[in-house]
Motif scaffolding. Structure first.
Motif, PDB file in Angstrom:
ATOM      1  N   UNK A   1      16.935  -6.122   9.242  1.00  0.00           N
ATOM      2  CA  UNK A   1      16.764  -5.954   7.464  1.00  0.00           C
ATOM      3  C   UNK A   1      15.507  -6.046   7.300  1.00  0.00           C
ATOM      4  N   UNK A   2      15.306  -5.476   6.597  1.00  0.00           N
ATOM      5  CA  UNK A   2      13.566  -6.028   5.817  1.00  0.00           C
ATOM      6  C   UNK A   2      12.818  -4.959   5.522  1.00  0.00           C
ATOM      7  N   UNK A   3      11.975  -4.567   5.153  1.00  0.00           N
ATOM      8  CA  UNK A   3      11.057  -3.797   4.799  1.00  0.00           C
ATOM      9  C   UNK A   3      10.926  -2.610   5.885  1.00  0.00           C
ATOM     10  N   UNK A   4      11.112  -1.258   5.557  1.00  0.00           N
ATOM     11  CA  UNK A   4      10.983   0.038   6.026  1.00  0.00           C
ATOM     12  C   UNK A   4      10.136   0.922   5.555  1.00  0.00           C
ATOM     13  N   UNK A   5       7.959   0.980   5.960  1.00  0.00           N
ATOM     14  CA  UNK A   5       7.792   2.173   5.311  1.00  0.00           C
ATOM     15  C   UNK A   5       8.330   3.270   6.285  1.00  0.00           C
ATOM     16  N   UNK A   6       7.768   4.502   5.015  1.00  0.00           N
ATOM     17  CA  UNK A   6       7.938   5.712   5.345  1.00  0.00           C
ATOM     18  C   UNK A   6       6.192   6.641   4.674  1.00  0.00           C
ATOM     19  N   UNK A   7       6.381   7.907   5.516  1.00  0.00           N
ATOM     20  CA  UNK A   7       4.873   8.490   4.837  1.00  0.00           C
ATOM     21  C   UNK A   7       6.537   9.858   5.292  1.00  0.00           C
ATOM     22  N   UNK A   8       5.919  10.920   3.933  1.00  0.00           N
ATOM     23  CA  UNK A   8       6.782  12.357   4.530  1.00  0.00           C
ATOM     24  C   UNK A   8       5.352  12.917   4.589  1.00  0.00           C
TER      25      UNK A   8
ATOM     26  N   UNK B   1       0.891  -1.194  -0.012  1.00  0.00           N
ATOM     27  CA  UNK B   1       0.344   0.019  -0.247  1.00  0.00           C
ATOM     28  C   UNK B   1       0.647   1.129   0.357  1.00  0.00           C
ATOM     29  N   UNK B   2       1.837   1.429   0.829  1.00  0.00           N
ATOM     30  CA  UNK B   2       2.928   1.781   0.409  1.00  0.00           C
ATOM     31  C   UNK B   2       4.464   2.077  -0.143  1.00  0.00           C
ATOM     32  N   UNK B   3       3.882   1.205  -1.456  1.00  0.00           N
ATOM     33  CA  UNK B   3       5.092   1.662  -3.182  1.00  0.00           C
ATOM     34  C   UNK B   3       5.345   2.017  -4.091  1.00  0.00           C
ATOM     35  N   UNK B   4       4.836   3.067  -4.738  1.00  0.00           N
ATOM     36  CA  UNK B   4       4.130   4.068  -5.817  1.00  0.00           C
ATOM     37  C   UNK B   4       5.163   4.645  -5.667  1.00  0.00           C
ATOM     38  N   UNK B   5       5.308   4.326  -8.070  1.00  0.00           N
ATOM     39  CA  UNK B   5       6.217   4.902  -8.246  1.00  0.00           C
ATOM     40  C   UNK B   5       5.871   5.227  -9.833  1.00  0.00           C
ATOM     41  N   UNK B   6       4.637   5.554  -9.238  1.00  0.00           N
ATOM     42  CA  UNK B   6       3.032   5.898 -10.493  1.00  0.00           C
ATOM     43  C   UNK B   6       4.481   7.250 -11.438  1.00  0.00           C
ATOM     44  N   UNK B   7       4.691   8.630 -10.481  1.00  0.00           N
ATOM     45  CA  UNK B   7       5.217  10.013 -11.209  1.00  0.00           C
ATOM     46  C   UNK B   7       6.667  10.041 -11.739  1.00  0.00           C
ATOM     47  N   UNK B   8       7.254   8.575 -12.086  1.00  0.00           N
ATOM     48  CA  UNK B   8       8.490   8.376 -12.460  1.00  0.00           C
ATOM     49  C   UNK B   8       8.428   7.691 -13.695  1.00  0.00           C
ATOM     50  N   UNK B   9       8.107   8.082 -14.046  1.00  0.00           N
ATOM     51  CA  UNK B   9       6.932   7.691 -15.961  1.00  0.00           C
ATOM     52  C   UNK B   9       8.016   7.683 -16.564  1.00  0.00           C
TER      53      UNK B   9
ATOM     54  N   UNK C   1       4.421   8.568  -0.254  1.00  0.00           N
ATOM     55  CA  UNK C   1       4.975   7.135   0.821  1.00  0.00           C
ATOM     56  C   UNK C   1       6.002   6.869  -0.172  1.00  0.00           C
ATOM     57  N   UNK C   2       7.139   5.811   1.314  1.00  0.00           N
ATOM     58  CA  UNK C   2       8.018   4.996   0.533  1.00  0.00           C
ATOM     59  C   UNK C   2       8.009   3.234   1.094  1.00  0.00           C
ATOM     60  N   UNK C   3       8.335   2.682   0.510  1.00  0.00           N
ATOM     61  CA  UNK C   3       8.377   1.016   1.508  1.00  0.00           C
ATOM     62  C   UNK C   3       9.741   0.357   0.555  1.00  0.00           C
ATOM     63  N   UNK C   4      10.631  -0.159   1.259  1.00  0.00           N
ATOM     64  CA  UNK C   4      11.705  -0.125   1.227  1.00  0.00           C
ATOM     65  C   UNK C   4      12.317  -1.609   1.887  1.00  0.00           C
ATOM     66  N   UNK C   5      13.377  -2.051   1.032  1.00  0.00           N
ATOM     67  CA  UNK C   5      14.185  -3.466   1.336  1.00  0.00           C
ATOM     68  C   UNK C   5      15.260  -2.158   1.925  1.00  0.00           C
TER      69      UNK C   5
END
Length: 355
Positions: A304-311, A176-184, A282-286
């Protein structure tokens, strides 16, 4: 000239998108090759493909809620509203015109081909367009959207909600937090005129198609204040005073499944619907502990693992309210480390993108 090229692309579609060689006909030499008998446990139940297809619809509403992770096809539709309110494997949109299309969580790719003057809301792993014209797209997309031979595309932030979207996301194994829709990524850029633009405005249904969206029939919301996805880039010239940045995050526990992690993160979204506070990304990174050694002193248990961050952007007097609104799972990045943390997370997110 544009129309003729699109017709040519349509005529050669099977060649352009072929992913497997044709099977030999009965008269070919290859047909003498012995077939391998399948055991009963290897046989798949036959699927009624007509259940997973919308075609030749004109001026009507089509709503599907029973896709259950299958592939789906939308083709040759005009002046219609098509709602796929379930998780799917892949979705293909072919030869549609002047349609409003909603695509619930898609575990694979959404393909849009030979389609014109359509508005599409989609949640997917990947989006690709080819030979399209005049599209409005509101996306939550895990990877870079890819356009090819496509003109006049506008990418909007996604505001979308319907009953079951949370469960559909988990079933499709999408973050729900990984979105790269604007990196076209544009495979066929024009030397003088961009083929796409990025908008900070929400995409809303327009008349006359919006007249087909009866709340009693559709159970779909396109309003930002009720959207399941809360990231809304701040519009230029938006009302309000000066803002301050704040970053909040959750880390995956050792041995915790991804599904359990997302389920633990999601309740925090409702806590952030505060006047004067907006989530801009929103960000979701390993990551590993070494990746964050300069900015994660406040989280010594992370390995280690997922980190979810909200700006977040907060009005000055609202910034202090946020920590008290958050559940125990969410933590605030210290102000002194905020810039460093965001740079690190953005770098990890950028390195994960692939075309």
């Amino acid at each position: 000239m544009c129309c003729s090229s699109m017709k040519g692309a349509r005529n050669n579609r099977e060649d352009a998108y072929k992913i497997a060689a044709d099977e030999p006909s009965p008269g070919d030499q290859a047909s003498t090759t012995p077939t391998v008998q399948k055991y009963t446990w290897e046989k798949r139940a036959e699927i009624d493909l007509s259940k997973y297809k919308v075609a030749q619809v004109d001026g009507a509403l089509e709503k599907r809620t029973d896709i259950k992770g299958q592939q789906f096809l939308i083709e040759n539709c005009k002046n219609s509203v098509i709602l796929l309110l379930d998780n799917s494997a892949t979705v293909t949109v072919d030869d549609c015109e002047n349609c409003l299309i909603v695509i619930g969580p898609c575990a694979g790719s959404v393909f849009i081909r030979d389609t014109n003057k359509c508005s599409v809301w989609a949640v997917c792993q990947q989006l690709r367009t080819r030979d399209c014209h005049d599209l409005k797209l509101a996306l939550h997309c895990a990877t870079q959207p890819i356009i090819e031979n496509t003109r006049l595309v506008v990418f909007h932030p996604l505001a979308l909600n319907y009953s079951g979207i949370r469960e559909n996301l988990i079933a499709a194994r999408l973050s729900p937090f990984l979105n790269n829709a604007h990196s076209v990524h544009d495979f066929t850029p024009d030397k003088y005129t961009p083929n796409y633009t990025l908008s900070k405005k929400m995409l809303l249904p327009q008349q006359p198609l919006s007249l087909l969206l009866s709340p009693q029939q559709t159970d779909v919301s396109f309003q930002s204040n009720s959207s399941f996805f809360i990231a809304t880039p701040r519009e230029d010239g938006a009302a309000g005073g000066p803002t301050e940045t704040l970053t909040i995050y959750v880390t995956q526990s050792e041995g915790e499944t991804v599904e359990a992690f997302f389920t633990r993160c999601l309740p925090g979204l409702a806590d952030l619907r505060i006047d004067g506070v907006s989530c801009t990304a929103t960000r979701d990174v390993l990551a590993t502990k070494n990746d964050l050694i300069h900015c994660m002193d406040s989280c010594p248990e992370f390995t280690s693992g997922h980190i979810v961050a909200l700006y977040l952007d907060c009005e000055a007097e609202k910034r202090e309210e946020v920590p008290g609104k958050l559940s125990a799972d969410w933590k605030c990045v210290p102000e002194s480390l905020d810039d460093t943390f965001r740079i690190t997370i953005d770098r990890l997110n950028l390195s994960s993108l692939s075309v």
